[in-house]
Scaffold this motif. Structure first.
Motif, short mmCIF file in Angstrom:
data_model
loop_
_atom_site.label_atom_id
_atom_site.label_comp_id
_atom_site.label_asym_id
_atom_site.label_seq_id
_atom_site.Cartn_x
_atom_site.Cartn_y
_atom_site.Cartn_z
N GLU A 39 0.82 -1.22 0.00
CA GLU A 39 0.00 0.00 0.00
C GLU A 39 0.86 1.27 0.00
OE1 GLU A 39 -3.21 0.25 -0.45
OE2 GLU A 39 -3.37 -1.94 -0.62
N LYS A 40 2.01 1.24 0.66
CA LYS A 40 2.89 2.41 0.67
C LYS A 40 3.46 2.67 -0.72
CE LYS A 40 4.18 2.21 5.56
NZ LYS A 40 5.30 2.07 6.54
N ASP A 41 3.81 1.60 -1.42
CA ASP A 41 4.28 1.75 -2.80
C ASP A 41 3.16 2.34 -3.65
OD1 ASP A 41 6.70 0.62 -2.16
OD2 ASP A 41 6.24 -1.36 -3.01
N LEU A 42 1.98 1.80 -3.50
CA LEU A 42 0.84 2.21 -4.30
C LEU A 42 0.53 3.70 -4.10
CD1 LEU A 42 -1.09 0.84 -6.29
CD2 LEU A 42 -2.66 0.45 -4.38
N ALA A 43 0.70 4.17 -2.87
CA ALA A 43 0.39 5.56 -2.55
C ALA A 43 1.31 6.55 -3.27
CB ALA A 43 0.47 5.78 -1.04
N GLN A 44 2.48 6.09 -3.73
CA GLN A 44 3.44 6.96 -4.42
C GLN A 44 3.17 7.05 -5.91
OE1 GLN A 44 5.94 8.65 -2.70
NE2 GLN A 44 4.82 7.85 -0.92
N MET A 45 2.29 6.20 -6.43
CA MET A 45 2.12 6.08 -7.87
C MET A 45 1.00 6.97 -8.41
SD MET A 45 4.55 4.01 -8.31
CE MET A 45 5.51 2.96 -7.21
N LYS A 46 1.16 7.40 -9.67
CA LYS A 46 0.15 8.21 -10.33
C LYS A 46 -0.54 7.48 -11.48
CE LYS A 46 2.56 12.60 -9.47
NZ LYS A 46 3.22 13.77 -10.11
N TYR A 47 0.16 6.51 -12.09
CA TYR A 47 -0.36 5.84 -13.27
C TYR A 47 -0.03 4.35 -13.22
CZ TYR A 47 0.30 10.73 -14.63
OH TYR A 47 0.31 12.10 -14.65
N PHE A 48 -0.68 3.59 -14.09
CA PHE A 48 -0.32 2.18 -14.25
C PHE A 48 -0.61 1.76 -15.69
CE2 PHE A 48 -4.86 1.65 -13.72
CZ PHE A 48 -5.18 0.46 -14.40
N THR A 49 0.00 0.65 -16.09
CA THR A 49 -0.31 0.02 -17.38
C THR A 49 -0.71 -1.42 -17.11
OG1 THR A 49 1.95 -0.77 -17.79
CG2 THR A 49 1.39 1.43 -18.59
N GLU A 50 -1.64 -1.89 -17.89
CA GLU A 50 -2.00 -3.31 -17.91
C GLU A 50 -1.82 -3.78 -19.33
OE1 GLU A 50 -5.79 -6.31 -17.03
OE2 GLU A 50 -5.96 -4.16 -16.63
N THR A 51 -0.76 -4.52 -19.56
CA THR A 51 -0.36 -4.85 -20.92
C THR A 51 -0.42 -6.34 -21.17
OG1 THR A 51 1.18 -2.98 -20.89
CG2 THR A 51 1.45 -4.59 -22.66
N GLN A 52 -1.13 -6.72 -22.21
CA GLN A 52 -1.12 -8.11 -22.63
C GLN A 52 -0.12 -8.27 -23.76
OE1 GLN A 52 -4.74 -10.61 -22.99
NE2 GLN A 52 -4.14 -10.92 -25.11
N LYS A 53 0.94 -9.01 -23.49
CA LYS A 53 1.95 -9.26 -24.51
C LYS A 53 1.70 -10.62 -25.15
CE LYS A 53 5.54 -6.48 -22.29
NZ LYS A 53 6.95 -6.43 -21.83
N THR A 54 1.73 -10.66 -26.46
CA THR A 54 1.44 -11.88 -27.20
C THR A 54 2.64 -12.32 -28.01
OG1 THR A 54 -0.91 -11.30 -27.38
CG2 THR A 54 -0.07 -12.94 -28.92
#
Length: 415
Positions: free
Chosen positions: A289-304
């Motif tokens: 949760e402490k890591d998460l609190a520092q973040m502004k964005y995320f990616t969810e990438t499906q690599k094929t």
């Protein structure tokens, strides 16, 4: 008998691997081993104390605003980085030369113990990544090349162009092989063995014919052992194009989640990925949760990974050997195997940081020294930090045995 042969061969390549680690700086697409480098050559001009302090402060500004793994670094090293930041700033006041200044900065960055590819580029690394990013025609590599290709950095590192791809091809043509892979087929046991020391981008096309021939000769084998122990990474194209794609009868995918902290990281990653506000990230059970609190964005990438021709070059069962050195794009291969079931993983937990693309680069404004670290914090499927926990093997090393011996025992037991 052949167990001993494999083990002896692994010992014989020890010196080669050490030399290779000094040579290879390749991460995501281009990764480097942690803590390896040659002495830099400082610039012809002399930095003033004010310029050194300004560069030091700029370095920490880049870290504070964009480095997404500070929490991971604190947990894994047990260090107080606020104190480290203050202590090394005092040391900068006593730097007697540009070279001395570099070593102060380098010692400061080494406190991170390589977490998230954190490092300063040395002369040989700078020369190598210039060659890599100049030759790889992709948007993110072009972006990184433009960062590197500046007058201050070329001056500080006394840059002379080197074509690492030409050198790799020359070695392969004169010696008949790159020296990067070892193969063996054991007819009696129906087991084939492929050891790959590096996924360096300079080896992708050079090793391709040798690997293709290996699978052709191994077509009657029942088991294939892929040994990436000690592999610090390189280009994901190496394992996708040379190993996985020829051995799929249908396309295979895996998903990666990456957390992004700062605006410079956002600008870089948005070249290749669609970024989402961190508030939209679904709940994952083991995300810190402490890591998460520092973040502004995320990616969810499906690599094929696409099947080469709808057929498998090798129709038997794959095993992947791993250890605590497997990192970066080699880690990405382990992540793919874990999610897709392409191979059963045998050995030790990996070292992590394998889901994203090449680390981001920052140039210090006065010296031209280049800082490098991962632009995102990659997550395992359960939400845990991949850098912190790596990929867990399906079958851990048995007590008193290494990954190879453990794997051979599995094969003999029909598992």
């Amino acid at each position: 008998m052949w167990k001993r042969e494999c083990l002896m061969r692994k010992e014989s390549v020890c010196k080669f691997v050490s030399a290779l680690l000094l040579l290879c700086l390749l991460c995501g697409c281009a990764n480097e081993p942690k803590g390896v480098g040659a002495v830099p050559v400082s610039s012809s001009h002399k930095l003033t104390r004010e310029q050194m302090l300004a560069d030091y402060d700029a370095m920490w500004k880049d870290i504070d605003e964009n480095y997404p793994l500070m929490g991971v670094a604190e947990r894994t090293t047990g260090k107080d980085f606020a104190k480290i930041k203050a202590d090394y700033r005092k040391k900068v006041l006593n730097a007697g030369s540009d070279l001395g200044f570099f070593y102060i900065l380098n010692n400061c960055i080494k406190e991170f113990q390589g977490t998230g590819h954190m490092c300063l580029l040395y002369k040989d690394r700078y020369t190598m990544v210039m060659s890599i990013y100049k030759n790889i025609k992709s948007p993110h590599c072009n972006y990184l090349y433009r960062i590197l290709d500046n007058a201050a950095s070329r001056d500080f590192y006394s840059y002379t162009p080197v074509d690492i791809y030409a050198k790799a091809k020359e070695t392969a043509s004169t010696k008949g092989k790159s020296g990067n892979i070892s193969t063996k087929i054991y007819e009696k046991d129906k087991v084939c063995y492929l050891e790959i020391n590096s996924f360096g981008s300079q080896f992708v096309s050079v090793d391709a014919p040798k690997i293709e021939e290996f699978f052709r000769q191994a077509k009657d084998s029942r088991y294939c052992i892929l040994d990436i122990c000690g592999n610090g990474g390189g280009a994901e194209a190496y394992w996708m194009d040379n190993i996985v794609s020829p051995n799929l009868d249908r396309d295979a995918s895996y998903v990666s989640y990456e957390l992004i902290k700062g605006e410079a990281a956002k600008q870089y990653l948005s070249i290749m990925e669609k970024l989402h506000p961190i508030s939209e990230l679904k709940k994952l059970p083991n995300t810190d949760e402490k890591d998460l609190a520092q973040m502004k964005y995320f990616t969810e990438t499906q690599k094929t990974v696409k099947s080469k021709d709808g057929k498998k070059a090798f129709s038997g069962k794959f095993y992947l050997l791993t250890d605590g050195v497997v990192y970066s794009s080699a880690e990405g291969f382990a992540m793919f195997c874990k999610q897709s079931g392409f191979a059963k993983i045998v050995g030790e937990p990996t070292d992590g940081d394998g889901g994203g693309i090449d680390p981001l680069l920052f140039v210090l404004p006065n010296s031209g020294i280049v800082l490098r670290f991962s632009a995102s914090l990659g997550l395992n499927q359960d939400g845990s930090s991949n850098e912190e926990f790596g990929t867990q093997p399906d079958v851990p090393c048995a007590k008193g045995k290494d990954a190879l011996q453990t794997c051979l025992d599995l094969i003999q037991a029909g598992q």
